[in-house]
Every structure is written in C-alpha cells, then in structure tokens.
Design a protein around this motif. Structure first.
Motif, PDB file in Angstrom:
ATOM      1  N   ALA A 137      21.102  40.727  32.209  1.00 16.45           N
ATOM      2  CA  ALA A 137      22.510  40.400  32.002  1.00 16.45           C
ATOM      3  C   ALA A 137      22.869  40.559  30.532  1.00 16.45           C
ATOM      4  N   PRO A 138      23.993  41.180  30.213  1.00 19.74           N
ATOM      5  CA  PRO A 138      24.314  41.507  28.821  1.00 19.74           C
ATOM      6  C   PRO A 138      24.586  40.306  27.931  1.00 19.74           C
ATOM      7  N   ILE A 139      25.087  39.195  28.481  1.00 12.01           N
ATOM      8  CA  ILE A 139      25.397  38.024  27.658  1.00 12.01           C
ATOM      9  C   ILE A 139      24.260  37.013  27.662  1.00 12.01           C
ATOM     10  N   SER A 140      23.827  36.586  28.830  1.00 13.44           N
ATOM     11  CA  SER A 140      22.778  35.560  28.925  1.00 13.44           C
ATOM     12  C   SER A 140      21.383  36.107  28.672  1.00 13.44           C
ATOM     13  N   LYS A 141      21.222  37.441  28.810  1.00 13.02           N
ATOM     14  CA  LYS A 141      19.928  38.116  28.629  1.00 13.02           C
ATOM     15  C   LYS A 141      18.897  37.672  29.666  1.00 13.02           C
ATOM     16  N   THR A 142      19.349  37.181  30.809  1.00 11.43           N
ATOM     17  CA  THR A 142      18.442  36.749  31.860  1.00 11.43           C
ATOM     18  C   THR A 142      18.217  37.870  32.873  1.00 11.43           C
ATOM     19  N   PRO A 143      17.063  37.863  33.552  1.00 16.23           N
ATOM     20  CA  PRO A 143      16.793  38.879  34.574  1.00 16.23           C
ATOM     21  C   PRO A 143      17.736  38.701  35.771  1.00 16.23           C
ATOM     22  N   VAL A 144      18.347  39.780  36.198  1.00 10.16           N
ATOM     23  CA  VAL A 144      19.299  39.748  37.303  1.00 10.16           C
ATOM     24  C   VAL A 144      19.251  41.074  38.052  1.00 10.16           C
ATOM     25  N   GLN A 145      20.013  41.142  39.131  1.00  5.98           N
ATOM     26  CA  GLN A 145      20.278  42.408  39.796  1.00  5.98           C
ATOM     27  C   GLN A 145      21.571  42.996  39.233  1.00  5.98           C
ATOM     28  N   LYS A 146      21.736  44.290  39.396  1.00  7.71           N
ATOM     29  CA  LYS A 146      22.919  44.959  38.854  1.00  7.71           C
ATOM     30  C   LYS A 146      23.489  45.920  39.893  1.00  7.71           C
ATOM     31  N   LEU A 147      24.797  45.836  40.088  1.00  5.90           N
ATOM     32  CA  LEU A 147      25.509  46.754  40.964  1.00  5.90           C
ATOM     33  C   LEU A 147      26.568  47.466  40.134  1.00  5.90           C
ATOM     34  N   THR A 148      26.487  48.791  40.059  1.00  3.51           N
ATOM     35  CA  THR A 148      27.462  49.590  39.323  1.00  3.51           C
ATOM     36  C   THR A 148      28.322  50.359  40.308  1.00  3.51           C
ATOM     37  N   ILE A 149      29.639  50.256  40.157  1.00  2.04           N
ATOM     38  CA  ILE A 149      30.548  51.039  40.976  1.00  2.04           C
ATOM     39  C   ILE A 149      31.401  51.908  40.064  1.00  2.04           C
ATOM     40  N   VAL A 150      31.689  53.124  40.515  1.00  2.00           N
ATOM     41  CA  VAL A 150      32.510  54.067  39.752  1.00  2.00           C
ATOM     42  C   VAL A 150      33.597  54.590  40.680  1.00  2.00           C
ATOM     43  N   TYR A 151      34.841  54.326  40.322  1.00  2.00           N
ATOM     44  CA  TYR A 151      35.960  54.764  41.135  1.00  2.00           C
ATOM     45  C   TYR A 151      36.205  56.263  40.965  1.00  2.00           C
ATOM     46  N   GLY A 152      36.832  56.849  41.975  1.00  2.00           N
ATOM     47  CA  GLY A 152      37.145  58.266  41.947  1.00  2.00           C
ATOM     48  C   GLY A 152      38.183  58.597  40.888  1.00  2.00           C
ATOM     49  N   THR A 191      31.614  36.593  31.259  1.00  2.00           N
ATOM     50  CA  THR A 191      30.924  35.790  32.260  1.00  2.00           C
ATOM     51  C   THR A 191      31.782  35.650  33.508  1.00  2.00           C
ATOM     52  N   TRP A 192      31.162  35.170  34.563  1.00  2.34           N
ATOM     53  CA  TRP A 192      31.856  34.677  35.756  1.00  2.34           C
ATOM     54  C   TRP A 192      31.352  33.252  35.937  1.00  2.34           C
ATOM     55  N   GLU A 193      32.225  32.257  35.784  1.00  2.00           N
ATOM     56  CA  GLU A 193      31.769  30.871  35.858  1.00  2.00           C
ATOM     57  C   GLU A 193      32.858  29.951  36.383  1.00  2.00           C
ATOM     58  N   ASP A 194      32.538  28.651  36.410  1.00  2.00           N
ATOM     59  CA  ASP A 194      33.437  27.631  36.961  1.00  2.00           C
ATOM     60  C   ASP A 194      33.891  28.014  38.370  1.00  2.00           C
ATOM     61  N   TYR A 195      32.919  28.259  39.232  1.00  2.00           N
ATOM     62  CA  TYR A 195      33.232  28.591  40.621  1.00  2.00           C
ATOM     63  C   TYR A 195      33.835  27.385  41.345  1.00  2.00           C
ATOM     64  N   LYS A 196      34.859  27.646  42.159  1.00  2.00           N
ATOM     65  CA  LYS A 196      35.479  26.623  42.998  1.00  2.00           C
ATOM     66  C   LYS A 196      35.354  27.053  44.458  1.00  2.00           C
ATOM     67  N   ASP A 197      35.011  26.092  45.307  1.00  2.00           N
ATOM     68  CA  ASP A 197      34.865  26.352  46.741  1.00  2.00           C
ATOM     69  C   ASP A 197      36.148  25.950  47.451  1.00  2.00           C
ATOM     70  N   HIS A 198      36.797  26.928  48.093  1.00  3.22           N
ATOM     71  CA  HIS A 198      38.005  26.662  48.863  1.00  3.22           C
ATOM     72  C   HIS A 198      37.775  27.116  50.299  1.00  3.22           C
ATOM     73  N   ASN A 199      37.332  26.180  51.127  1.00  4.70           N
ATOM     74  CA  ASN A 199      37.084  26.470  52.547  1.00  4.70           C
ATOM     75  C   ASN A 199      36.208  27.704  52.732  1.00  4.70           C
ATOM     76  N   GLY A 200      35.141  27.774  51.947  1.00  3.66           N
ATOM     77  CA  GLY A 200      34.203  28.881  52.070  1.00  3.66           C
ATOM     78  C   GLY A 200      34.408  29.992  51.064  1.00  3.66           C
ATOM     79  N   LEU A 201      35.576  30.048  50.426  1.00  2.24           N
ATOM     80  CA  LEU A 201      35.825  31.045  49.380  1.00  2.24           C
ATOM     81  C   LEU A 201      35.216  30.553  48.072  1.00  2.24           C
ATOM     82  N   GLN A 202      34.338  31.340  47.490  1.00 10.38           N
ATOM     83  CA  GLN A 202      33.720  31.009  46.216  1.00 10.38           C
ATOM     84  C   GLN A 202      34.429  31.805  45.120  1.00 10.38           C
TER      85      GLN A 202
END
Length: 228
Positions: A137-152, A191-202
């Motif tokens: 991860a670029p900010i935390s420097k922790t081991p993670v998985q990475k998904l890259t998407i490139v739009y047309g 980052t992506w943080e402060d997750y809120k749970d709304h009836n299953g939506l994270q």
C-alpha cells in the motif's frame, strides 16, 4: 469562500471518477472477474438493490480551504437533486441538456468517490483490469492485494483513466491511487477509512492523503431503503 477558490477546487476534482462511458475495452471474462465481485460484495453490493434514495454531502478540505456540495439521488427514477450554496437543481440522468450534463459530471465524480467499489460491477464492461495478490500500500506501506483498472479511451467525461485499489483479505479497500490518463505517476493517493455500515452497505466516509493536508469526506448521509 470566494468564487475563485470554488472554481479552482471544482477544476481539481471534476476529473476524478467521471465514468459511465461505453467502451470497446472490457474486463476479460475469465476466473479473475471474481476478484471484482469479491471487492464489490465486501462493500455490500448485493444489498444495493434495496436502496431507493441516497442523500449525501461531498466535502473537500485542502489546507485552509473548504468546499462542499450535496446530492439527493433517486436510484429508481434516476432523478438527481444538486444542492449548492445558492442554487438547487433537479434533473433526470436519462434526459441531459447542456446545463445538466455539466452538473451530472460533478455528480458522477462525487458518486464515484463514494461508491467506487460498486462501480467495479456497474462499469465492468468498460475497463480492463489486473489483479496482484502481493503488493504494498502506498501510504501505510503494509502488504496488501492490488486491483488496477484502466478505462477505455472512448466516451465519458475523462476517458482512459486508471485506478489502483489496495485491500486486505477482507476485500475492503484501504487505499487507492487515481492516475489520470493511465500515466505512471499518481495524480491522487488517499486512504479509505471511517467505514459506516448501513444495512449491509459498507461505506468509507473519509479519504486522506499521506500528510493529512487533503481530506475528502462525506456527511449528512441518509439512505432510504425500498419497502419489502
């Protein structure tokens, strides 16, 4: 806030996440497509069909400046109400004129920041992707998985852009990188943080850059669910 600051901030963020274009490039239909579903479902994509209306305020704090705009989206009719400091405008996303087209570009941007995991499913025929099971991860420097998407490169508000999503074994996004025009240098990293749970939506409600000088966050969140 003076008009110059508002315009400048609008320019900075109007190009982020402006998708929903048709494209000849599509995600390859193989077993790797499941990673898209895993990330989307971890954030509650299967429960999105229960949502009738979504209201939220998009906020940006950069150094000493603050900018915000609010939205109400009827997901059934695709009517959108844009609430600014001075004007409130309602339009239908199926019937765009020159004015609503520009406003809709801002809506797509703000919605993408908020619901990017769901856009992985909504836009899956509009991008190519690559999954790395081992990355840093670029900010935390922790081991993670990475998904890259490139739009047309055809259509949309900002075609050809790339996003790098970083997540752990729970498939919840922890950080991401936006790369305008698929350039190698990051345009924005948060980052992506402060997750809120709304009836299953994270839903992640806070995004910060590494030194905290930039914050993009959501408040005044209200979700109306369909009656069973």
């Amino acid at each position: 806030m003076n008009k110059q600051i508002i315009v400048a901030i609008g320019i900075i963020f109007s190009f982020l996440g402006c998708k929903e274009a048709k494209s000849t490039k599509t995600a390859a239909l193989n077993d790797e497509v499941s990673i898209i579903e895993k990330v989307a479902n971890a954030h509650g994509f299967k429960d999105w069909k229960k949502v009738k209306e979504l209201a939220f305020t998009f906020n940006v704090d950069r150094d000493t400046t603050h900018y915000e705009r609010s939205w109400i989206w009827n997901t059934s009719t695709n009517d959108v109400t844009a609430i600014g400091n001075q004007d409130t405008i309602t339009y239908n996303r199926h019937k765009l004129d020159s004015i609503s087209y520009k406003i809709n570009g801002n809506f797509i941007n703000d919605k993408y920041w908020f619901l990017a995991p769901f856009n992985l499913m909504w836009d899956r025929h509009n991008f190519t992707f690559e999954h790395q099971k081992e990355s840093i991860a670029p900010i935390s420097k922790t081991p993670v998985q990475k998904l890259t998407i490139v739009y047309g490169n055809n259509g949309g508000y900002t075609p050809g852009d790339a996003y790098d999503f970083y997540f752990g074994d729970d498939f919840l996004i922890k950080e991401w990188v936006f790369r305008r025009g698929n350039q190698s240098t990051p345009s924005v990293t948060t980052t992506w943080e402060d997750y809120k749970d709304h009836n299953g939506l994270q839903l992640a409600t806070m995004h910060k850059n590494e030194d905290g000088s930039f914050k993009l966050y959501f408040n005044q969140l209200k979700i109306t669910f369909k009656t069973p």
